[in-house]
Design an enzyme around this catalytic site. Structure first.
Site, short mmCIF file in Angstrom:
data_model
loop_
_atom_site.label_atom_id
_atom_site.label_comp_id
_atom_site.label_asym_id
_atom_site.label_seq_id
_atom_site.Cartn_x
_atom_site.Cartn_y
_atom_site.Cartn_z
N LYS A 1 -0.71 -4.25 -3.12
CA LYS A 1 -2.01 -3.67 -2.75
C LYS A 1 -2.09 -2.26 -3.34
O LYS A 1 -1.54 -1.31 -2.79
CB LYS A 1 -2.19 -3.63 -1.25
CG LYS A 1 -3.54 -3.05 -0.84
CD LYS A 1 -3.66 -2.91 0.66
CE LYS A 1 -5.00 -2.28 1.03
NZ LYS A 1 -5.11 -0.88 0.58
N SER B 1 0.81 -1.21 0.00
CA SER B 1 0.00 0.00 0.00
C SER B 1 0.86 1.27 0.00
O SER B 1 1.51 1.57 -0.99
CB SER B 1 -0.95 -0.04 1.20
OG SER B 1 -1.92 0.97 1.12
N ASP C 1 9.90 5.71 -10.44
CA ASP C 1 9.49 6.43 -11.65
C ASP C 1 10.26 7.72 -11.85
O ASP C 1 10.57 8.11 -12.98
CB ASP C 1 7.99 6.73 -11.61
CG ASP C 1 7.14 5.50 -11.94
OD1 ASP C 1 7.74 4.43 -12.18
OD2 ASP C 1 5.90 5.61 -11.94
#
Length: 429
Positions: free
Chosen positions: A323, A298, A309
């Site tokens: 998740k 999460s 990224d």
């Protein structure tokens, strides 16, 4: 007396009745589109049959609560019905102090309870519970068929009392029994220390309301301890089950100066959101390695995905939990609420982590580095009558550093590799 009919009144009345009939039909059609009448009728019949024929007397309240729990648990593992006690526990867990064992759990597709991660310095952590453990019995009660709330209720209890969890663990031939003593769980979300000169370590065990500011304070403390020469930082998110979304955003915001951090998309307009970085960057682009594993879920995956990224640092370890959904607390009244999955979240590049997880840039599995005790080579200093070095310093400090690294490699091989990688990055920069 003669009845005189008023043609205008009659026409008007008929017109009104006609409109009413048309409106009623329209409402009925709309209601049918929103609420399946046949299914509602079937549910009503089932409730009545249960009340009449079940072996024990059951109240309407119990039946409806069970029906609500069934509806939500059938959607996905994270949607849930919150009773007043459940709601209170949720608030306590995000504020940093609550009672229990100290494990994050989900309901597995097998019907058993699976451990996402034990939380640092809690009874479950000290008892040796591991990410991925499958809980099959709580004391003598089989878990299969329970709701997640039932399992949590059984594991809660008075601090100081014992509980035995029967678990199935990958790599073990049979079931294991783990005895755990319940305690008040006080979580220190952020911890930090110097690994060695110039290289810091920050551990986030769970994302709570204060995690963002505490993370910034930890970076500043490490920089002060390094006299401003902080060459590298290891951010440890292993076995971090997640927590408050905003806290993960604040952690990423402390690592980058601009750009998208995470965005969410759902079916309703208020489920869509975008979080972007501010210009402030407390980390000042210090070299970064983020450690993750299968217990990182999460909010941990939000941080790892954003760092990856933006190419802000390297992700090391093993693939994360996966998740990638957002839960919203929707109050029903002052005492009850539902926790409903309302959106998926995406990394800045548009990746969905749901059921996929974050794949590390550098995969390093847990292990132990066994070092040779004997040194097969002779050195100049070992020769009889060898000249002393005429320059002071270096030897003792280097020896201490080597010993520190050897100890780290034995205690935590993944962390040792992260430190080694940071040194390599610093050297080439």
């Amino acid at each position: 007396m003669r009845l005189i009919r008023n043609p205008w009144l009659t026409a008007t009345t008929a017109l009104v009745i006609g409109i009413a009939v048309g409106f009623t039909s329209q409402v009925h059609a709309e209601n049918e589109s929103r609420l399946p009448i046949d299914e509602v009728r079937l549910m009503s019949q089932i409730l009545e049959r249960i009340k009449q024929s079940y072996v024990e007397e059951v109240t309407d309240e119990e039946l409806f609560e069970s029906a609500i729990e069934g509806m939500l648990s059938g959607l996905d593992p994270h949607s849930d019905y919150l009773t007043p006690d459940d709601f209170k526990s949720l608030r306590e867990s995000t504020s940093g102090e609550f009672g229990g064992l100290g494990i994050e759990i989900i309901l597995d597709e097998t019907g058993f309870v699976r451990v996402v991660a034990p939380i640092d310095d809690t009874p479950a952590f000290r008892a040796g519970m591991q990410s991925g453990d499958l809980i099959t019995k709580i004391d003598e009660t089989p878990v299969k068929g329970m709701t997640i709330n039932d399992a949590v209720s059984l594991m809660r209890g008075k601090p100081g009392t014992d509980i035995v969890l029967t678990i199935a663990r990958e790599g073990e031939n049979g079931p294991l029994e783990v005895e755990i003593t319940r305690d008040i769980i006080k979580i220190t979300s952020v911890r930090s220390r110097m690994l060695e000169t110039g290289y810091g370590y920050i551990r986030i065990s769970q994302f709570q309301e204060r995690t963002g500011p505490d993370f910034v304070n930890a970076i500043e403390s490490l920089r002060d301890e390094a006299n401003g020469e902080l060459n590298g930082l290891v951010l440890d998110l292993r076995n971090n089950p997640g927590g408050v979304l905003q806290a993960s955003v604040e952690v990423v915001d402390a690592l980058i100066s601009e750009g998208l951090i995470v965005y969410t998309e759902g079916r309703t307009a208020n489920s869509d959101s975008r979080f972007t970085a501010r210009s402030a960057n407390p980390s000042e682009n210090v070299n970064l390695v983020v450690l993750i594993n299968g217990g990182s879920a999460s909010a941990s995956e939000i941080v790892a995905g954003a760092v990856q990224d933006h190419k802000r640092g390297l992700i090391m370890g093993t693939q994360s939990f996966g998740k990638g959904s957002v839960q919203t607390i929707l109050p029903l009244d002052k005492d009850h609420a539902i926790k409903l999955t309302t959106a998926r979240y995406y990394t800045p590049s548009g990746r969905s982590i749901q059921a996929q997880g974050i794949v590390p840039d550098v995969i390093v599995k847990p292990g132990k580095l066994t070092q040779q005790d004997s040194e097969p080579y002779y050195k100049e200093a070992d020769l009889a009558g060898a000249l002393n070095n005429d320059q002071e310093g270096g030897t003792e400090a280097d020896s201490e550093t080597e010993q520190t690294e050897a100890d780290l490699a034995e205690r935590d091989y993944q962390l040792y590799q992260a430190l080694t990688l940071l040194k390599g990055i610093s050297f080439f920069k």
